[in-house]
Design an enzyme around this catalytic site. Sequence first.
Site, PDB file in Angstrom:
ATOM      1  N   SER A 207      25.200 -12.588  -7.151  1.00  0.00           N
ATOM      2  CA  SER A 207      26.080 -13.778  -7.538  1.00  0.00           C
ATOM      3  C   SER A 207      26.792 -14.858  -7.182  1.00  0.00           C
ATOM      4  CB  SER A 207      26.544 -12.696  -9.143  1.00  0.00           C
ATOM      5  OG  SER A 207      27.136 -13.496  -9.526  1.00  0.00           O
ATOM      6  N   ASP A 297      -0.376  -4.488 -11.492  1.00  0.00           N
ATOM      7  CA  ASP A 297      -0.666  -4.336 -10.354  1.00  0.00           C
ATOM      8  C   ASP A 297      -1.310  -2.357  -9.560  1.00  0.00           C
ATOM      9  OD1 ASP A 297       1.116  -1.769 -10.710  1.00  0.00           O
ATOM     10  OD2 ASP A 297       2.629  -3.076 -10.675  1.00  0.00           O
ATOM     11  N   ASP A 301       3.215   2.224 -15.249  1.00  0.00           N
ATOM     12  CA  ASP A 301       4.468   3.058 -14.119  1.00  0.00           C
ATOM     13  C   ASP A 301       5.802   2.424 -14.327  1.00  0.00           C
ATOM     14  OD1 ASP A 301       4.889   0.804 -12.513  1.00  0.00           O
ATOM     15  OD2 ASP A 301       4.234   2.096 -10.329  1.00  0.00           O
ATOM     16  N   ASP A 456      17.215 -11.022 -14.028  1.00  0.00           N
ATOM     17  CA  ASP A 456      19.079 -10.886 -14.242  1.00  0.00           C
ATOM     18  C   ASP A 456      18.525 -11.905 -15.676  1.00  0.00           C
ATOM     19  OD1 ASP A 456      21.086 -12.668 -13.448  1.00  0.00           O
ATOM     20  OD2 ASP A 456      21.190 -12.271 -11.476  1.00  0.00           O
ATOM     21  N   HIS A 493      21.552  -8.224 -13.607  1.00  0.00           N
ATOM     22  CA  HIS A 493      22.294  -8.755 -12.843  1.00  0.00           C
ATOM     23  C   HIS A 493      22.938  -8.522 -11.063  1.00  0.00           C
ATOM     24  CE1 HIS A 493      24.885 -12.495 -11.229  1.00  0.00           C
ATOM     25  NE2 HIS A 493      25.550 -11.803 -11.427  1.00  0.00           N
TER      26      HIS A 493
END
Length: 575
Positions: A207, A297, A301, A456, A493
């Site tokens: 951050s 991918d 999952d 985030d 975040h």
Amino acid sequence: MKNPASVARFALPAAMGLALVACSTSPMVPTPAPLRAAVGATLNQCDALVNQFRFEQTVIDSAVTVATGGLMLAGQPVAAHCLVKGQMHKRKGSDGRDYAIGFEMRLPQAWNGRFYYQGNGGLDGAVRPAEGALGGGPITGALAQGFAVIDSDAGHTGAQTTVFGLEPQARLDYGYQAVAKLTPMAKALIASAYGKAPDRSYIGGCSNGGRHAMVAASRVGDQYDGYLIGAPGYRLPNAALAQLWGAQRWMPQATPGAAVKHPLNPNANIPDLGSALTAPERQTVARAILERCDALDGLKDGLVQATQACQSAFNLVRDVPTCTGARDGACLTAPQKATLAEVQAGGKAGNGQPIYSGFPNDPGIAGSNWATWKFVNSVALDPLSVGTIFTAPPAAPVNFSSASIDALLPAISATSDTYRESGVSLMGPPGHEKPDNLLPLRARGAKMVLYHGVSDAIFSAEDTRQWVERVNRSQDGKANDFARYFPVPGMNHCSGGPATDQFDLLGPLVKWVEQGVAPQAVTASARGAGNAGGVNAELPADWSANRTRPLCAYPSVAHYNGSGPVESASSFTCR
């Protein structure tokens, strides 16, 4: 309100064909040899540092020995060390208040020869334990690994948080000068304690701490060998202003009159913006994203590894049910869709000028931390920072609902006779639009490792990705020689969300700097029941408590190999 169909698809730019992970050597800047490995030493003195250590504008208040176990991390005893507390540049501010750069250093009895500057998050204002803790629910840290570690309040105390932005020098210290002042002092203190200066120096944080590390790479790039940059708020004024812009757009969707407690003032209330997009509704969006993107991918999952591909695969209008009656959590209204798409695409001024980057679509939108930043901090915290720290001249905290975004956007880039650096200049790395000033850092062998939670909600992972792309262009496509970026799917975040958010990137950074082994895949763990660093309550019920996944250096993506245990990182390959 815009037509939802016109704003629903938010597609991020593709990777532009770059291959940051394919190592090559620039004809202009040969890949340097690894820097000399650090050599450890034993602590020579502790208590005596109070009287014997001398450095300009520095006062050592105390130096005491902390026995093994006197500090614990993830239930494990940290080895014996010397705890030094002090202050630099004590002064009377122009506002009549007392200011200083407070710090603490922890110096291991058995030192590994390395120095770590621990950057703090938020608005600083507090000296935190200098343990250099790493990853969500940290189970290790720089101190536990043998580093000498410093932490500081960046030049103001918590009691001054609401006013330090009005004091010009306090602003500068918070922005970047505290790091520049503390760094040589810390190295001198290490030399006094061990009889030698650190061989290798590292700086890191998440951050605002990640911002400190990124700014240091541009401003004091000769002082550090490794930079660990997490979720960097390097455009913090823009991000804070975009928060206000977003709050204004969510307000019409919120329940009229609904309120929640102010996080900093229990005697005050703020509008309940979370009622504009409730937790069940965010879960509905997350499920829709997973339905479109989870299998990209190679395995369904509960994680979207292929972030870039997902941005074109997911369409909010098409893929999320539209309410035909009352809101029940299983659908979104057309205005809700329009607002969400608009906010995800990034704030814009009335003339269309971007305020800040857009945000990737990711199932981590269901995380509680995502909602806290979008619906609480945007009303309670960002009006303070925009009004008193990031504008020139500063004023009182702005009113989020009535603030003029068009007036505030130029104000964060403005200066005055008293405030000679704008909020944008104060907080960001110089030249971040074209970061060719990092060429000397690359040439001498220093390295950078960046990471960012894809979900985030305050500092966008897309903003960090675009910065990495700009670095690559400025380095003739050779950024992989010295910089690697690791997106963390699902993470909010700095930690949390449906993610494998427990990892150590400091060890791989040291190995890259001192041994020349570039990190390509780093194992990250989920924090299920019994996790020593703390349990992540937002893990899906069908995940293993100890799930692991590789974090892959951008632009590679973790793909399932087609066989092997689905809860193990060993069953995935970064490609």
